[in-house]
Scaffold this motif. Structure first.
Motif, PDB file in Angstrom:
ATOM      1  N   ASP A   1       0.810  -1.219   0.000  1.00  0.00           N
ATOM      2  CA  ASP A   1       0.000   0.000   0.000  1.00  0.00           C
ATOM      3  C   ASP A   1       0.842   1.267   0.000  1.00  0.00           C
ATOM      4  N   SER A   2       2.075   1.148  -0.401  1.00  0.00           N
ATOM      5  CA  SER A   2       2.946   2.325  -0.436  1.00  0.00           C
ATOM      6  C   SER A   2       3.492   2.517  -1.839  1.00  0.00           C
ATOM      7  N   ASN A   3       4.096   3.643  -2.053  1.00  0.00           N
ATOM      8  CA  ASN A   3       4.745   3.913  -3.337  1.00  0.00           C
ATOM      9  C   ASN A   3       6.248   3.687  -3.240  1.00  0.00           C
ATOM     10  N   VAL A   4       6.670   2.894  -2.276  1.00  0.00           N
ATOM     11  CA  VAL A   4       8.085   2.632  -2.058  1.00  0.00           C
ATOM     12  C   VAL A   4       8.525   1.443  -2.905  1.00  0.00           C
ATOM     13  N   ARG A   5       9.585   1.652  -3.660  1.00  0.00           N
ATOM     14  CA  ARG A   5      10.135   0.580  -4.487  1.00  0.00           C
ATOM     15  C   ARG A   5      10.993  -0.336  -3.611  1.00  0.00           C
ATOM     16  N   PRO A   6      10.772  -1.654  -3.656  1.00  0.00           N
ATOM     17  CA  PRO A   6      11.652  -2.569  -2.929  1.00  0.00           C
ATOM     18  C   PRO A   6      13.078  -2.467  -3.476  1.00  0.00           C
ATOM     19  N   LEU A   7      14.035  -2.240  -2.583  1.00  0.00           N
ATOM     20  CA  LEU A   7      15.423  -2.108  -2.983  1.00  0.00           C
ATOM     21  C   LEU A   7      16.287  -2.543  -1.806  1.00  0.00           C
ATOM     22  N   GLU A   8      17.198  -3.477  -2.058  1.00  0.00           N
ATOM     23  CA  GLU A   8      18.048  -3.958  -0.971  1.00  0.00           C
ATOM     24  C   GLU A   8      19.390  -4.427  -1.508  1.00  0.00           C
ATOM     25  N   VAL A   9      20.399  -4.379  -0.625  1.00  0.00           N
ATOM     26  CA  VAL A   9      21.764  -4.793  -0.937  1.00  0.00           C
ATOM     27  C   VAL A   9      22.046  -6.101  -0.210  1.00  0.00           C
ATOM     28  N   PHE A  10      22.590  -7.057  -0.935  1.00  0.00           N
ATOM     29  CA  PHE A  10      23.045  -8.322  -0.364  1.00  0.00           C
ATOM     30  C   PHE A  10      24.469  -8.553  -0.842  1.00  0.00           C
ATOM     31  N   MET A  11      25.325  -8.918   0.066  1.00  0.00           N
ATOM     32  CA  MET A  11      26.713  -9.221  -0.282  1.00  0.00           C
ATOM     33  C   MET A  11      26.803 -10.704  -0.626  1.00  0.00           C
ATOM     34  N   CYS A  12      27.650 -11.027  -1.604  1.00  0.00           N
ATOM     35  CA  CYS A  12      27.683 -12.409  -2.072  1.00  0.00           C
ATOM     36  C   CYS A  12      29.042 -12.784  -2.649  1.00  0.00           C
ATOM     37  N   SER A  13      29.176 -14.052  -2.906  1.00  0.00           N
ATOM     38  CA  SER A  13      30.301 -14.592  -3.671  1.00  0.00           C
ATOM     39  C   SER A  13      29.718 -15.579  -4.662  1.00  0.00           C
ATOM     40  N   ILE A  14      29.729 -15.215  -5.914  1.00  0.00           N
ATOM     41  CA  ILE A  14      29.214 -16.107  -6.954  1.00  0.00           C
ATOM     42  C   ILE A  14      30.072 -17.371  -7.005  1.00  0.00           C
ATOM     43  N   VAL A  15      31.393 -17.205  -6.909  1.00  0.00           N
ATOM     44  CA  VAL A  15      32.315 -18.339  -6.974  1.00  0.00           C
ATOM     45  C   VAL A  15      32.067 -19.328  -5.838  1.00  0.00           C
ATOM     46  N   ARG A  16      31.867 -18.814  -4.649  1.00  0.00           N
ATOM     47  CA  ARG A  16      31.653 -19.675  -3.480  1.00  0.00           C
ATOM     48  C   ARG A  16      30.192 -20.037  -3.265  1.00  0.00           C
ATOM     49  N   LYS A  17      29.338 -19.546  -4.153  1.00  0.00           N
ATOM     50  CA  LYS A  17      27.898 -19.848  -4.104  1.00  0.00           C
ATOM     51  C   LYS A  17      27.283 -19.485  -2.754  1.00  0.00           C
ATOM     52  N   MET A  18      27.513 -18.230  -2.334  1.00  0.00           N
ATOM     53  CA  MET A  18      26.963 -17.788  -1.058  1.00  0.00           C
ATOM     54  C   MET A  18      26.419 -16.370  -1.150  1.00  0.00           C
ATOM     55  N   GLY A  19      25.345 -16.118  -0.404  1.00  0.00           N
ATOM     56  CA  GLY A  19      24.800 -14.774  -0.286  1.00  0.00           C
ATOM     57  C   GLY A  19      23.732 -14.413  -1.295  1.00  0.00           C
ATOM     58  N   TYR A  20      23.923 -14.772  -2.539  1.00  0.00           N
ATOM     59  CA  TYR A  20      22.956 -14.363  -3.549  1.00  0.00           C
ATOM     60  C   TYR A  20      21.621 -15.085  -3.402  1.00  0.00           C
ATOM     61  N   GLY A  21      21.629 -16.291  -2.833  1.00  0.00           N
ATOM     62  CA  GLY A  21      20.371 -17.015  -2.605  1.00  0.00           C
ATOM     63  C   GLY A  21      19.442 -16.234  -1.698  1.00  0.00           C
ATOM     64  N   ASP A  22      19.997 -15.642  -0.649  1.00  0.00           N
ATOM     65  CA  ASP A  22      19.197 -14.801   0.248  1.00  0.00           C
ATOM     66  C   ASP A  22      18.632 -13.609  -0.502  1.00  0.00           C
ATOM     67  N   GLY A  23      19.437 -13.041  -1.380  1.00  0.00           N
ATOM     68  CA  GLY A  23      18.981 -11.906  -2.172  1.00  0.00           C
ATOM     69  C   GLY A  23      17.825 -12.270  -3.091  1.00  0.00           C
ATOM     70  N   PHE A  24      17.957 -13.398  -3.778  1.00  0.00           N
ATOM     71  CA  PHE A  24      16.886 -13.811  -4.687  1.00  0.00           C
ATOM     72  C   PHE A  24      15.632 -14.234  -3.921  1.00  0.00           C
ATOM     73  N   LYS A  25      15.816 -14.811  -2.754  1.00  0.00           N
ATOM     74  CA  LYS A  25      14.658 -15.145  -1.909  1.00  0.00           C
ATOM     75  C   LYS A  25      13.929 -13.866  -1.510  1.00  0.00           C
ATOM     76  N   TRP A  26      14.685 -12.852  -1.096  1.00  0.00           N
ATOM     77  CA  TRP A  26      14.102 -11.557  -0.749  1.00  0.00           C
ATOM     78  C   TRP A  26      13.356 -10.982  -1.953  1.00  0.00           C
TER      79      TRP A  26
END
Length: 108
Positions: A77-102
């Motif tokens: 009910d707001s005009n706020v765009r969802p925007l968030e920063v997640f730190m990750c390591s593509i090589v180590r396969k960590m962090g980005y999963g939380d970002g995509f879940k969010w």
């Protein structure tokens, strides 16, 4: 063409290019076609010792008070765009999963 979300990947080790990355991100955020599109910003390469911290990346991209929270935040009910920063390591396969879940909670 309909855009459901934007995933913006930043090399957190290439600090010399943070200003360039901020300029590109600002252009995307101000694009009228993307006004209501959620943004996931991924700070990659956290597995490298000299990578920027999340706070440093947020500051460099001008996002210190601009993100919407990593938990489930009801923005329906707001005009706020969802925007968030997640730190990750593509090589180590960590962090980005939380970002995509969010991000998945905001894609219709």
């Amino acid at each position: 063409m309909k855009v459901d979300a934007v995933v913006y990947l930043v090399d957190s080790c290439d600090k010399e290019r943070f200003a360039e990355s901020k300029k590109e991100l600002d252009a995307l955020l101000s694009d009228e076609a993307l006004t209501n599109v959620p943004f996931l910003i991924l700070g990659n390469k956290i597995d490298i010792s000299y990578a920027a911290s999340e706070d440093k990346l947020r500051y460099s991209l001008g996002l210190t008070n601009f993100t919407t929270g990593k938990g489930k935040v009801n923005l329906a009910d707001s005009n706020v765009r969802p925007l968030e920063v997640f730190m990750c390591s593509i090589v180590r396969k960590m962090g980005y999963g939380d970002g995509f879940k969010w991000l998945s909670q905001y894609i219709k």
